[in-house]
Design a protein around this motif. Sequence first.
Motif, PDB file in Angstrom:
ATOM      1  N   PRO A   1       0.832  -1.212   0.000  1.00  0.00           N
ATOM      2  CA  PRO A   1       0.000   0.000   0.000  1.00  0.00           C
ATOM      3  C   PRO A   1       0.867   1.263   0.000  1.00  0.00           C
ATOM      4  O   PRO A   1       1.950   1.286   0.569  1.00  0.00           O
ATOM      5  CB  PRO A   1      -0.809  -0.129   1.298  1.00  0.00           C
ATOM      6  N   LEU A   2       0.326   2.269  -0.645  1.00  0.00           N
ATOM      7  CA  LEU A   2       1.002   3.567  -0.683  1.00  0.00           C
ATOM      8  C   LEU A   2       0.599   4.378   0.542  1.00  0.00           C
ATOM      9  O   LEU A   2      -0.567   4.371   0.955  1.00  0.00           O
ATOM     10  CB  LEU A   2       0.632   4.327  -1.960  1.00  0.00           C
ATOM     11  N   THR A   3       1.578   5.075   1.110  1.00  0.00           N
ATOM     12  CA  THR A   3       1.320   5.769   2.382  1.00  0.00           C
ATOM     13  C   THR A   3       1.438   7.287   2.290  1.00  0.00           C
ATOM     14  O   THR A   3       0.813   8.000   3.076  1.00  0.00           O
ATOM     15  CB  THR A   3       2.291   5.274   3.464  1.00  0.00           C
ATOM     16  N   ALA A   4       2.257   7.817   1.396  1.00  0.00           N
ATOM     17  CA  ALA A   4       2.470   9.275   1.392  1.00  0.00           C
ATOM     18  C   ALA A   4       2.735   9.753  -0.025  1.00  0.00           C
ATOM     19  O   ALA A   4       3.235   8.991  -0.867  1.00  0.00           O
ATOM     20  CB  ALA A   4       3.644   9.656   2.300  1.00  0.00           C
ATOM     21  N   VAL A   5       2.419  11.014  -0.271  1.00  0.00           N
ATOM     22  CA  VAL A   5       2.657  11.653  -1.566  1.00  0.00           C
ATOM     23  C   VAL A   5       3.196  13.056  -1.305  1.00  0.00           C
ATOM     24  O   VAL A   5       2.784  13.737  -0.367  1.00  0.00           O
ATOM     25  CB  VAL A   5       1.382  11.709  -2.433  1.00  0.00           C
ATOM     26  N   LYS A   6       4.147  13.485  -2.149  1.00  0.00           N
ATOM     27  CA  LYS A   6       4.725  14.830  -2.084  1.00  0.00           C
ATOM     28  C   LYS A   6       4.950  15.322  -3.502  1.00  0.00           C
ATOM     29  O   LYS A   6       5.496  14.595  -4.329  1.00  0.00           O
ATOM     30  CB  LYS A   6       6.051  14.804  -1.305  1.00  0.00           C
ATOM     31  N   VAL A   7       4.496  16.551  -3.783  1.00  0.00           N
ATOM     32  CA  VAL A   7       4.588  17.110  -5.127  1.00  0.00           C
ATOM     33  C   VAL A   7       5.476  18.342  -5.064  1.00  0.00           C
ATOM     34  O   VAL A   7       5.414  19.122  -4.098  1.00  0.00           O
ATOM     35  CB  VAL A   7       3.189  17.484  -5.678  1.00  0.00           C
TER      36      VAL A   7
ATOM     37  N   VAL B   1       6.349  12.485  -5.783  1.00  0.00           N
ATOM     38  CA  VAL B   1       7.060  11.372  -5.149  1.00  0.00           C
ATOM     39  C   VAL B   1       6.078  10.637  -4.249  1.00  0.00           C
ATOM     40  O   VAL B   1       5.409  11.276  -3.414  1.00  0.00           O
ATOM     41  CB  VAL B   1       8.279  11.878  -4.365  1.00  0.00           C
ATOM     42  N   ILE B   2       6.004   9.315  -4.433  1.00  0.00           N
ATOM     43  CA  ILE B   2       5.063   8.489  -3.658  1.00  0.00           C
ATOM     44  C   ILE B   2       5.884   7.501  -2.843  1.00  0.00           C
ATOM     45  O   ILE B   2       6.874   6.932  -3.334  1.00  0.00           O
ATOM     46  CB  ILE B   2       4.078   7.741  -4.584  1.00  0.00           C
ATOM     47  N   ILE B   3       5.471   7.318  -1.582  1.00  0.00           N
ATOM     48  CA  ILE B   3       6.157   6.408  -0.666  1.00  0.00           C
ATOM     49  C   ILE B   3       5.205   5.271  -0.332  1.00  0.00           C
ATOM     50  O   ILE B   3       4.004   5.497  -0.067  1.00  0.00           O
ATOM     51  CB  ILE B   3       6.593   7.139   0.617  1.00  0.00           C
ATOM     52  N   SER B   4       5.735   4.071  -0.336  1.00  0.00           N
ATOM     53  CA  SER B   4       4.928   2.894   0.007  1.00  0.00           C
ATOM     54  C   SER B   4       5.167   2.529   1.465  1.00  0.00           C
ATOM     55  O   SER B   4       6.063   3.050   2.130  1.00  0.00           O
ATOM     56  CB  SER B   4       5.292   1.724  -0.911  1.00  0.00           C
TER      57      SER B   4
ATOM     58  N   ALA C   1      10.167   4.320  -2.613  1.00  0.00           N
ATOM     59  CA  ALA C   1       9.649   5.558  -3.191  1.00  0.00           C
ATOM     60  C   ALA C   1       9.759   5.503  -4.707  1.00  0.00           C
ATOM     61  O   ALA C   1      10.637   4.827  -5.254  1.00  0.00           O
ATOM     62  CB  ALA C   1      10.427   6.764  -2.659  1.00  0.00           C
ATOM     63  N   ILE C   2       8.850   6.208  -5.361  1.00  0.00           N
ATOM     64  CA  ILE C   2       8.851   6.315  -6.816  1.00  0.00           C
ATOM     65  C   ILE C   2       8.511   7.742  -7.191  1.00  0.00           C
ATOM     66  O   ILE C   2       7.740   8.427  -6.488  1.00  0.00           O
ATOM     67  CB  ILE C   2       7.848   5.328  -7.463  1.00  0.00           C
ATOM     68  N   SER C   3       9.115   8.223  -8.270  1.00  0.00           N
ATOM     69  CA  SER C   3       8.837   9.583  -8.742  1.00  0.00           C
ATOM     70  C   SER C   3       8.061   9.528 -10.037  1.00  0.00           C
ATOM     71  O   SER C   3       8.334   8.664 -10.887  1.00  0.00           O
ATOM     72  CB  SER C   3      10.151  10.357  -8.946  1.00  0.00           C
ATOM     73  N   VAL C   4       7.120  10.416 -10.183  1.00  0.00           N
ATOM     74  CA  VAL C   4       6.261  10.477 -11.367  1.00  0.00           C
ATOM     75  C   VAL C   4       6.460  11.835 -12.015  1.00  0.00           C
ATOM     76  O   VAL C   4       6.231  12.876 -11.370  1.00  0.00           O
ATOM     77  CB  VAL C   4       4.774  10.268 -11.004  1.00  0.00           C
ATOM     78  N   ASP C   5       6.901  11.816 -13.300  1.00  0.00           N
ATOM     79  CA  ASP C   5       7.014  13.051 -14.071  1.00  0.00           C
ATOM     80  C   ASP C   5       5.616  13.372 -14.600  1.00  0.00           C
ATOM     81  O   ASP C   5       5.145  12.702 -15.550  1.00  0.00           O
ATOM     82  CB  ASP C   5       8.012  12.874 -15.206  1.00  0.00           C
ATOM     83  N   LEU C   6       4.954  14.299 -14.011  1.00  0.00           N
ATOM     84  CA  LEU C   6       3.555  14.543 -14.356  1.00  0.00           C
ATOM     85  C   LEU C   6       3.402  15.061 -15.778  1.00  0.00           C
ATOM     86  O   LEU C   6       2.402  14.765 -16.444  1.00  0.00           O
ATOM     87  CB  LEU C   6       2.961  15.547 -13.358  1.00  0.00           C
TER      88      LEU C   6
END
Length: 1999
Positions: free
Chosen positions: A243-249, A257-260, A265-270
């Motif tokens: 499960p994913l727990t946190a998000v930071k933009v 950046v999403i933290i599980s 962590a994984i980064s998403v280029d929007l």
Amino acid sequence: MEGAKRELRVLLAPLSGGARGSLRDAARARLSRGQDALGSLLVPGGIYLESLVPSGGGRARVSILPGPWADFMWENTEDDDLQADKTKILALSKSHELFVYELTIEDGKYNPVSLHSCKEDTLKKLLEVKNISLSSIFSLRILSFKNNKCILLLNKFIVVHLAFPGKDSPVETRDCFTLDLPPQVLERITDAHFSRGILFLLDSSGWIYIFDSFDGANLANVNVALWQGDVPGEDRSPTITSPLTAVKVSHDLTVAVIISSSNYAISVDLNSYFRQFPGHLLCKRDSENLPVKPPEGLDEDDLASSDYSMELLSLPFRTDRSWKAHLASLRDMVRRRRPGSPDLVNDLNLPWYQFFTHLEGHDPEIYENSEKMVAFVPRAVTWAPSKPLQSDGTNLSDARQRWKQIPVEAPQEVVKLECKLVTGVKALFVVLTNDEGLTLALWDFESQDVTYYRFGKNSVYVDCSEEVPLCLLLTEHGLSLVLFGLTQDEFLNRLMIYGSAGVVDSVCHLNGWERCSIPIHALEAGLENRQLDTVDLFLKSKESLFNLSAPCSGPEQSAGSAFRSYLKNLEELRPALNLLCSAIKENDMEPHSKHFSEQLLNLTLTFLSKQLEEIFVHTEEPDEFLQKGANILTDYIIKLRKFLRKYPRPEINMVHTGSDLDEDLPALEESHMWEKLTPEEVIAEAILNNKMPEAQTFFRMHQHPAQSLQEFIQTGLNLVYDCLLKDNTREASELLRNMGFDVKEELHKICFYTVDKHVRDLLVKVLREENYFSEKEKKMIDFVHQVESFYSESFQENKEIQSLSSFKNWGKEQDFSAHMAVLDSLNCDRHQVHSRRVRVMFNWAQWWDELTQEMILLPKKPRQELKTCNPEVLWMHLTAQHDWLNICSWIEESEPNQISCGQANWPPLTPDIIDRNMLCSSYMRNDILNKLARNGIFVCSELEDFELLLQRLSYLGGVLQNPHPVPKYNAASGLDFHARFVLHCLEHNLQYLLYTYLDYYSLTPSNCPVLDNKEFHEAHPWFEFLVQCRGVASNPRDPKMIFQASLANAQILIPSNQASVSSMLLEGRTLLALATTMYAPGGIDQVLQNEDVEKPLKKVDPQLLKMALTPYPKLKAALFPPCTSHGILPPDISLYHLVQSLAPFDPAKLFGWQSTNTLAVSDASSDFPHFSSPELVNKYAIMERLDFLYYLHHGRPSFAFGTFLVQQLVKSKSPKQLIQQAGYEACILALSFFSVPSVGAACVCFLELLGLDSLKLRVDIKVANIIFSYRTRNEESQHNQIRESLVEKLTKLADGEKAATAEVLILLEEAFWDAVEHQGIKKTSSDSRRQWSLVMQFCKLHNIGLSTSYLKECAKSNDWLQFIIQTQLYSYQPDEVISILEDFTPILKDHLMLALEKLPFLCPDAGSPENSAASVPKSKYADSLFQILFQCQGNPNPSRYLLTEGLREHTPILSVLAACFQDANIIHCLCVWIITTVDDTTRAEATNHIQSSAENHEWDLHDLSVIWKVFLRKQKSKTLLNGFQLFLKDSPLLYILEMYELCMNSKKYNEAKTKLDKFQESLTKLRTEDEPPASELPVQWLESQALVLLELMMQQCRTEYELGKLLQLFAATDNLLLDGPYVKKLCALSETLKDSSISINRSILTGYNMETFQSECRSILEQLQEKGMFSLAREVAAIAELPVDSVVTQEVLRDLHRLRDIGQWHQNQTRIEFWKKCNDNFVKNSISSKAASDFFFNQANTVFQSSAHEKINSIMERHLLLTLAGHWLAKNDSVSLHKLEEIEKQIWICRIARQTLSTDEGSGKSRFPSHVVVNRDLTFDNLAKEFSFSKLPALNTPKYLKLETLAFRESQQTLTNDEEQSLKFLIGRLLDEGSVHEASRVCQYFHFYNRDVSVVLHCRALASGETDLDKLHTDIQTLLVAREKASESSASQQSRVPSASSLEDWTHIVALPPDDEVVISLKALIDECVHGRNYCRQVLCLYELSKHFALGLCCGMPS
């Protein structure tokens, strides 16, 4: 990768001791937006607050906000500087309650003040208003807090916008909405992120939902699994394993950046994501679906419409087919295209959020509207966010699709993982573990490397604003900044470039770093930006490179290497030193940079000197390296030394020893030439030829001060200035250049410091040609020229009256005079005399700012330009001048409710300007503030000080006004006026005032919350009682209010304890406690049951109550009934038992009908008693019969008539009288209730039933109502009094009283005309006449005379028709009508009189028959006009008959008819016509000279002249004009009568001039005719009448203006009958006095007597002198040919007193100039010699003295004044010799006294040659010499040269010994000057014997033959004998020793025989003479010449 890179920790602020202690318990820390406050959330509870800004005492103290807090947030304000000392914080408690605190710094400590609170229930209610209901709130998150507004996220799906208004105001809900998410999704929401108004919600299953926080719109969705699964070559399913727990933009919204839960962590280029999956961007619109339509109002066929359509298409079609347009289109395509991408639209680097409409901080180039965005795309390339760098050949999207493990520890060891910062290239994580504490993890997106930085356990990450991504940590040392990949030097260098040196120095000091080596480019930047602190830090940083003070422990070789290193470092520093030298030189050349250059020079020389000192202090013998270094430093010092401000120049020692005088000086070639030149010429020659050393040597040889270089240079500068005075700029420049000065700089200095306009303008011209002035200086020069032009013009205008004329007010006069001397001294240098033109030095004006400049120009600006002025300057000027009228005008124009009526005359005015720029007195300040306050405007200083505001309101009527005087008041604390006034009353215990105030404005706790403040209630118990009592009064039926009021009352009685029922009982106030419990909720039963535990105020202990009720056993028994033995309660005691002892309420008698009353008697009635009970009626009722008036009063006429018949008429024996009586009573009743229509109608009906006429009653009621309506309309507040007064009059009216009837008629007339005026109809119209019929009916019904008010109105408005109708309708008597005819115009009056003549008169008793028979009818209209005309036909002289009848009947028309006959006498007809047209008084005065009857008198020119004078004297010229127009149409008097009318009545003087000229022409024409027509009047008679009229006109002028205009008219007319020269003098006198308040006496207008005229002018002169109008007085004296002596002398005395008043008279120069000016003024005005002499003589007698020095000045001044007096007296032809001699004697007394004082003070020498003034102006001495009269021939008579004048041998003792010595000295000097006459006179004046005077006179007498040798005086003979003996004894020595010097050889021109005894005697006397020897030699010479030529000596004797 761990530890591969080091971080740089920068300590920003140390922590206090308390902060270190709380660091262990800190769960979260936040930094405020302004970075001046730090907050930490503590785990045990509370928020720790600390200010990062040091207070005055150093570090701020710690404060803690207690409470179980869950989170908090600082307020983000748009302007952080508005309240620098205040900030706000929003705190969230664990129970979901919100609190807003305002933090203010007090004594270095934050003081939190609670502003708002919002509990969970309140929040639910706010949501219910928005139709959102919540059962509970299980999650609450603060998204933002900005500008008193916050955004909350409730239960993960409700967004709430709350607003926090002012203090004590409720929280407002601005917006509230739910997010469109299914319930199952809501359960999976694990985190939310808010950035720039966009809300990101993280679904644990792998989705990110993006919403707009302003409207709740779902903007986009992101599938993390989809992003992660798109990786080629790997078998990875698109699902999320954990499960994913946190998000930071990131703040730019490009990376998320999403933290599980497994700490990956994984980064998403929007941007990339939404390019790949555009369907997930829900807010995007496809441009293909947009309508292609032109803007509104645009023609579809227009090219503009086509352009708009093409913009929406992707095809590059253009309407502009030009080659240039095609190239531009290709250029745009190339710029937008990305390499390898053929698609134009996909090439655009537009951000994914381009279509967001509510994005905060959006780029201004991005359109907010999506349609506009699409239309915008083909036209330009927009800004695109920068992409992170890519590695070699690696796809960026590939790198970001992999999950990355952040902490290296196992998941169970990690306590917390948070992503704190995200940028486009990196992300920063905070890892908390049990072992390591806090660790920072930095993830690089490009390299995928994670770097770790350990900080330990006692460290807390500090959150700050996302806009400035800073990594801040709170450690034990303090607040630190962590920088990655940066060294200390790099950081400091960047900080130096982008910050300041002071900041760098502070950071180094705080962190304990040594000063780093600052690079040279930082120095360049510092010099370019003029940052001296940067230069200082640079030089200090280099000091460590040159440290030689450290002891060298190594061998000699190591010391040499150190010295070599020193030289190397110095060589490396030379570029920086060169840079500093060039900067100093460049800035030194610019005047405005001089100060910076000097400071830079000081820093550089200090550094160089210190380094040079290091070399020689710490080394005994410098080696070659150090010597080279010393040489380098010395070269720089020498190079920079010349830029010092006062660089010392070598001077020659002025003190010479004996050897110096004898030293050998070189011989100069120029010495021979320079000997012939003056020192100034030598210096000029030397400078121009570059021979200054030679010149100094030359001056040294001659011991001249110019040998000093300083003196030499100063003289050279003086020569430069002399050249500039002569316009020789070339030579001046050459002199400056050769003296070593910068020519332009020195000329610039002279230009700025000189006050010589010629020199200054010359230099301005030269320097402007050189373009040397800066723009600022050019503007300043233009401004100075403008000032001089303005103010010099005013000086020239007032040049004549500046010193000797009056001023408008004493303030201006004082200011002008006080500074005149200063201006004069500044305007005068050594080459220039006084100038009255204003001169402003450029150096002054250089420091004037714009405000000062405008203040200087303001007094000279025209009125129309004031509206463009600076309001602050204009307000200061007006208030300083106390210009009340203009201040009022400005304030009235600036009123907010003022309607603009055109162009504004004043600039905008604000209360702030008024408050800060007031320069007037306190009195006017109060007037101004009062005027503003009346308009509702208050200044800030009074609004901030409430007591001042109350004081201001007290001037305007107090605080109790409607409307409120200060409606918009808002104190700094947020309180309104009502709340602030309540606090004021509480502070000063103003109970009664507060009560009145609350009542006046109806203030309650609901509309004034401060009334419900518990703190005030506790502090002031009376305040709570007052509020509760007012609450009871407003709601008396509410028992709770009464209960609370009773408690408040008890609190006042029992101040020591809290007021409650128990405390009342404890204090012994039992009855008060019982009375209070009666109104308690639930009554006394609930109090006794003691159920309400939460409200202890009404809780009572039963035992305590029992004890308190002991004195009241019945009450105790009632409340606590005793139990029986069986436990049964006794029967209740009813209320009847309690009151049975009260006599008025006996239950045995009164309450028998109640079943509960067991005490009632058995026979009491069981029915409820009422008024119709038969039993009660029979027993107690009083029966009364109702008569007819009762029924009439109730409007029932039939019942009244029936009652009258049954009760009265049937039983009456005289029914008629009874009916009349009943009618009278009914009338009285109706009139008493005239305003009640039912009563009046009933009474009228009753009268008709009785058979009586009701018209009179109806008319009276109508009249009464009209009068009542009229009076109540004018007197609104006295209705009852008016009604009672009117009823009283009506009652008397019904009784027939005539006085009451007349009063009512007057009131009726007033009411009628008032009603007509309100109806808006004409007073004499038909409608008005119909309404007037009521008044006529009233008069007739009451048998009084008819009112003539309507007829008078008709007469006033000349409405003859209505007048006649009215008189005919109501049959007015003729005598009543005729008296009203006077109000008609004369024509209508005559017509109406003729029409009414036939009417019969109501004659009174004619008297006895005898009288009637003998009397002749005297009625004015006894005979008609036609009868008279008929009778005149039979008369032999019809004209005479008509005139007689006209006189008898006073009918002017008969005179006109009489003139129609041929034999009529026109003069007779004219006189009769004039007599019959006027009133009796005028007629009697005009006929008073006639002895016989006027009817039989023969009227001639004499009578006409009498009539002419009488009528003109009574100003009835119109009658004369009409008469002459009727009878003498061609008479010249018509013109002069018309002229009289135009002047006296119409004031049309130009037209009157025309009439007067025509009169002159007519008279001239009549004079030239030989035989004038018989009908014409004699010319002499016409002239006499015209003269009478002209003289009367001057007498009858009402104002001086009219008289002046009339005199101008007469003076401009030639050959007028008046005395022409005299009239011109009168005209000139009137013109002169027109602007003064002095009037001309009318007596001099007609007398034409010059003596009378001069006498009046003397009186006017006295008045003008008293008023100080001396210029006017001189003009008047010139007109009257009077001497101006007194005028001029009085003016001079006025100026003398003024100089004394302003304190300038004590200055010698002032007095000298004043007396010189007086003399010039007397000469200019040509006053008489005697007057001038008397003036100076009188002033000499008033000179006073004080100290010794002042005594000399006073003697000198008296000497001058006496000299001036004698000078003027000598001008008189008939001068008195005795008077002159007396004045000269007084002068010599002054000289003796002055010489005596001078001798006493000095060494015996006379001091008047040395007594000079500072400059070359006049002194008392040289001015007295200028006016000396000692050489006057009248004084120099031969008698003073006779030997008889030496008759006295010894001086009389009139002088003291000192004075005799002084006189002897002065006489000796006179003799030396050859003034023998004067010396002889002086000896005569003082009877003083002087031996030299005797010798001189004897020489003259011997030479002239007036005496012989044997007739000489004995002393002279003795002297000659002694001289002869002495000459014989020395005869043998004459060959060796000459008897006389070579200077005496000129006396022996002719050789005479050696035996001439006279010559021998003369020579002997010459030798004996001490003073006057030259005179004696001249006598001897003349004697020898006369003997030689045989001439008489008298022809050449010297005088």
